[in-house]
Design a protein around this motif. Structure first.
Motif, PDB file in Angstrom:
ATOM      1  N   MET A 214       0.832  -1.183   0.000  1.00  0.00           N
ATOM      2  CA  MET A 214       0.000   0.000   0.000  1.00  0.00           C
ATOM      3  C   MET A 214       0.879   1.249   0.000  1.00  0.00           C
ATOM      4  N   THR A 215       0.312   2.355  -0.431  1.00  0.00           N
ATOM      5  CA  THR A 215       0.989   3.641  -0.409  1.00  0.00           C
ATOM      6  C   THR A 215      -0.021   4.685   0.025  1.00  0.00           C
ATOM      7  N   TYR A 216       0.432   5.932   0.067  1.00  0.00           N
ATOM      8  CA  TYR A 216      -0.472   6.991   0.509  1.00  0.00           C
ATOM      9  C   TYR A 216      -1.732   7.075  -0.352  1.00  0.00           C
ATOM     10  N   SER A 217      -1.667   6.626  -1.578  1.00  0.00           N
ATOM     11  CA  SER A 217      -2.856   6.670  -2.439  1.00  0.00           C
ATOM     12  C   SER A 217      -3.914   5.662  -1.994  1.00  0.00           C
ATOM     13  N   ASP A 218      -3.531   4.743  -1.099  1.00  0.00           N
ATOM     14  CA  ASP A 218      -4.472   3.746  -0.583  1.00  0.00           C
ATOM     15  C   ASP A 218      -5.096   4.142   0.750  1.00  0.00           C
ATOM     16  N   LEU A 219      -4.787   5.353   1.238  1.00  0.00           N
ATOM     17  CA  LEU A 219      -5.337   5.765   2.523  1.00  0.00           C
ATOM     18  C   LEU A 219      -6.861   5.814   2.463  1.00  0.00           C
ATOM     19  N   PRO A 220      -7.532   5.306   3.502  1.00  0.00           N
ATOM     20  CA  PRO A 220      -8.987   5.388   3.528  1.00  0.00           C
ATOM     21  C   PRO A 220      -9.423   6.840   3.723  1.00  0.00           C
ATOM     22  N   ALA A 221     -10.624   7.160   3.308  1.00  0.00           N
ATOM     23  CA  ALA A 221     -11.127   8.527   3.407  1.00  0.00           C
ATOM     24  C   ALA A 221     -11.144   9.024   4.849  1.00  0.00           C
ATOM     25  N   ASN A 222     -11.321   8.145   5.803  1.00  0.00           N
ATOM     26  CA  ASN A 222     -11.408   8.546   7.205  1.00  0.00           C
ATOM     27  C   ASN A 222     -10.089   8.349   7.965  1.00  0.00           C
ATOM     28  N   TRP A 223      -8.944   8.338   7.281  1.00  0.00           N
ATOM     29  CA  TRP A 223      -7.684   8.019   7.929  1.00  0.00           C
ATOM     30  C   TRP A 223      -7.352   8.960   9.076  1.00  0.00           C
ATOM     31  N   LEU A 224      -7.833  10.202   9.031  1.00  0.00           N
ATOM     32  CA  LEU A 224      -7.560  11.134  10.122  1.00  0.00           C
ATOM     33  C   LEU A 224      -8.262  10.728  11.420  1.00  0.00           C
ATOM     34  N   ASP A 225      -9.266   9.889  11.323  1.00  0.00           N
ATOM     35  CA  ASP A 225     -10.002   9.420  12.494  1.00  0.00           C
ATOM     36  C   ASP A 225      -9.444   8.110  13.048  1.00  0.00           C
ATOM     37  N   LEU A 226      -8.471   7.530  12.373  1.00  0.00           N
ATOM     38  CA  LEU A 226      -7.942   6.216  12.757  1.00  0.00           C
ATOM     39  C   LEU A 226      -6.602   6.351  13.481  1.00  0.00           C
ATOM     40  N   PRO A 227      -6.343   5.492  14.455  1.00  0.00           N
ATOM     41  CA  PRO A 227      -5.059   5.563  15.162  1.00  0.00           C
ATOM     42  C   PRO A 227      -3.908   5.043  14.304  1.00  0.00           C
ATOM     43  N   LEU A 228      -2.768   5.670  14.462  1.00  0.00           N
ATOM     44  CA  LEU A 228      -1.583   5.253  13.713  1.00  0.00           C
ATOM     45  C   LEU A 228      -0.855   4.107  14.407  1.00  0.00           C
ATOM     46  N   THR A 229      -1.547   3.388  15.245  1.00  0.00           N
ATOM     47  CA  THR A 229      -0.994   2.171  15.843  1.00  0.00           C
ATOM     48  C   THR A 229      -1.069   1.012  14.859  1.00  0.00           C
ATOM     49  N   ASP A 230      -1.854   1.165  13.790  1.00  0.00           N
ATOM     50  CA  ASP A 230      -1.898   0.170  12.715  1.00  0.00           C
ATOM     51  C   ASP A 230      -0.680   0.434  11.829  1.00  0.00           C
ATOM     52  N   PRO A 231       0.294  -0.465  11.806  1.00  0.00           N
ATOM     53  CA  PRO A 231       1.518  -0.219  11.047  1.00  0.00           C
ATOM     54  C   PRO A 231       1.304   0.024   9.556  1.00  0.00           C
TER      55      PRO A 231
ATOM     56  N   LEU B  18      -1.376   1.493   8.134  1.00  0.00           N
ATOM     57  CA  LEU B  18      -1.877   2.865   8.037  1.00  0.00           C
ATOM     58  C   LEU B  18      -0.752   3.852   8.330  1.00  0.00           C
ATOM     59  N   ALA B  19       0.031   3.596   9.370  1.00  0.00           N
ATOM     60  CA  ALA B  19       1.133   4.493   9.722  1.00  0.00           C
ATOM     61  C   ALA B  19       2.127   4.607   8.568  1.00  0.00           C
ATOM     62  N   ALA B  20       2.458   3.494   7.932  1.00  0.00           N
ATOM     63  CA  ALA B  20       3.388   3.516   6.798  1.00  0.00           C
ATOM     64  C   ALA B  20       2.821   4.337   5.640  1.00  0.00           C
ATOM     65  N   ASP B  21       1.528   4.221   5.406  1.00  0.00           N
ATOM     66  CA  ASP B  21       0.909   5.003   4.334  1.00  0.00           C
ATOM     67  C   ASP B  21       0.940   6.493   4.642  1.00  0.00           C
ATOM     68  N   VAL B  22       0.753   6.854   5.909  1.00  0.00           N
ATOM     69  CA  VAL B  22       0.798   8.267   6.296  1.00  0.00           C
ATOM     70  C   VAL B  22       2.236   8.793   6.184  1.00  0.00           C
ATOM     71  N   VAL B  23       3.209   7.990   6.589  1.00  0.00           N
ATOM     72  CA  VAL B  23       4.605   8.380   6.395  1.00  0.00           C
ATOM     73  C   VAL B  23       4.873   8.578   4.910  1.00  0.00           C
ATOM     74  N   ASP B  24       4.388   7.681   4.080  1.00  0.00           N
ATOM     75  CA  ASP B  24       4.574   7.783   2.633  1.00  0.00           C
ATOM     76  C   ASP B  24       3.961   9.077   2.096  1.00  0.00           C
ATOM     77  N   LEU B  25       2.848   9.494   2.676  1.00  0.00           N
ATOM     78  CA  LEU B  25       2.185  10.730   2.266  1.00  0.00           C
ATOM     79  C   LEU B  25       3.008  11.953   2.629  1.00  0.00           C
ATOM     80  N   TYR B  26       3.547  11.986   3.826  1.00  0.00           N
ATOM     81  CA  TYR B  26       4.189  13.194   4.327  1.00  0.00           C
ATOM     82  C   TYR B  26       5.682  13.299   4.090  1.00  0.00           C
ATOM     83  N   VAL B  27       6.358  12.207   3.812  1.00  0.00           N
ATOM     84  CA  VAL B  27       7.798  12.266   3.553  1.00  0.00           C
ATOM     85  C   VAL B  27       7.991  12.137   2.044  1.00  0.00           C
TER      86      VAL B  27
END
Length: 185
Positions: free
Chosen positions: A1-18, A20-29
């Motif tokens: 998965m990559t940042y393009s696979d982030l769910p629409a509600n990702w801001l509501d989800l905890p980044l304890t899911d590795p 999801l966290a990797a996708d968010v890192v991919d988005l911001y770095v």
């Protein structure tokens, strides 16, 4: 998965899911951050949900092989993080290439820095232009986690259907491999 696979509600989800966290890192770095070398701090609330990303420039000419840059880069951010002791932090080191020995040293420096400052470190990622992974520390017979040290988020099992780093690199846990660097955030 990559940042393009982030769910629409990702801001509501905890980044304890590795994943999801990797996708968010991919988005911001970004790819540029990865080529230049930057330490990114993703700030989270008490529920480990994303709040903001701060990119910390490493000292000029700081060797990416030296984890001493980690504490120096985090120093201005620590007082603000200590104001919200219920929050959490996810760190990502953007670097041009992988260096497993240095990556483990950066992970350990990040853990120690956060532990000393009583900051909950969720995870520490290494982001290169083509890979995103969690470096692992070597296990020694007398090694035991410090009770004061906040544990990193659990590592995800590698999904064999997803592209990952070559299996010849057992010293790190691959999270994602970019098919083609996009450079966009």
């Amino acid at each position: 998965m990559t940042y393009s696979d982030l769910p629409a509600n990702w801001l509501d989800l905890p980044l304890t899911d590795p994943t999801l966290a990797a996708d968010v890192v991919d988005l911001y770095v970004s790819v540029g951050d990865r080529r230049q070398g930057v330490l990114s701090a993703l700030l989270c609330d008490s529920g480990a949900r994303f709040l903001a990303a701060i990119h910390l420039d490493l000292p000029e000419r700081a060797p990416l092989t030296s984890p001493k840059s980690c504490a120096k880069a985090l120093a201005p951010l620590i007082p603000a993080l200590q104001l919200r002791p219920d929050g959490a932090l996810l760190l990502a080191l953007g670097r041009p290439t992988r260096d497993p020995t240095s990556d483990r040293a950066w992970l350990e420096a990040a853990r120690k820095t956060c532990e000393t400052a009583s900051i909950h470190l969720l995870a520490f990622y290494i982001a290169t232009p083509t890979h995103l992974y969690v470096p692992s520390l070597p296990v020694t017979p007398d090694a035991s986690p410090s009770p004061a040290a906040p544990p990193l988020a659990p590592k995800r099992a590698v999904d064999e259907s997803q592209p990952v780093a070559p299996p010849s690199a057992p010293e790190e846990e691959p999270v994602a491999q970019r098919a083609s660097p996009s450079g966009s955030r």
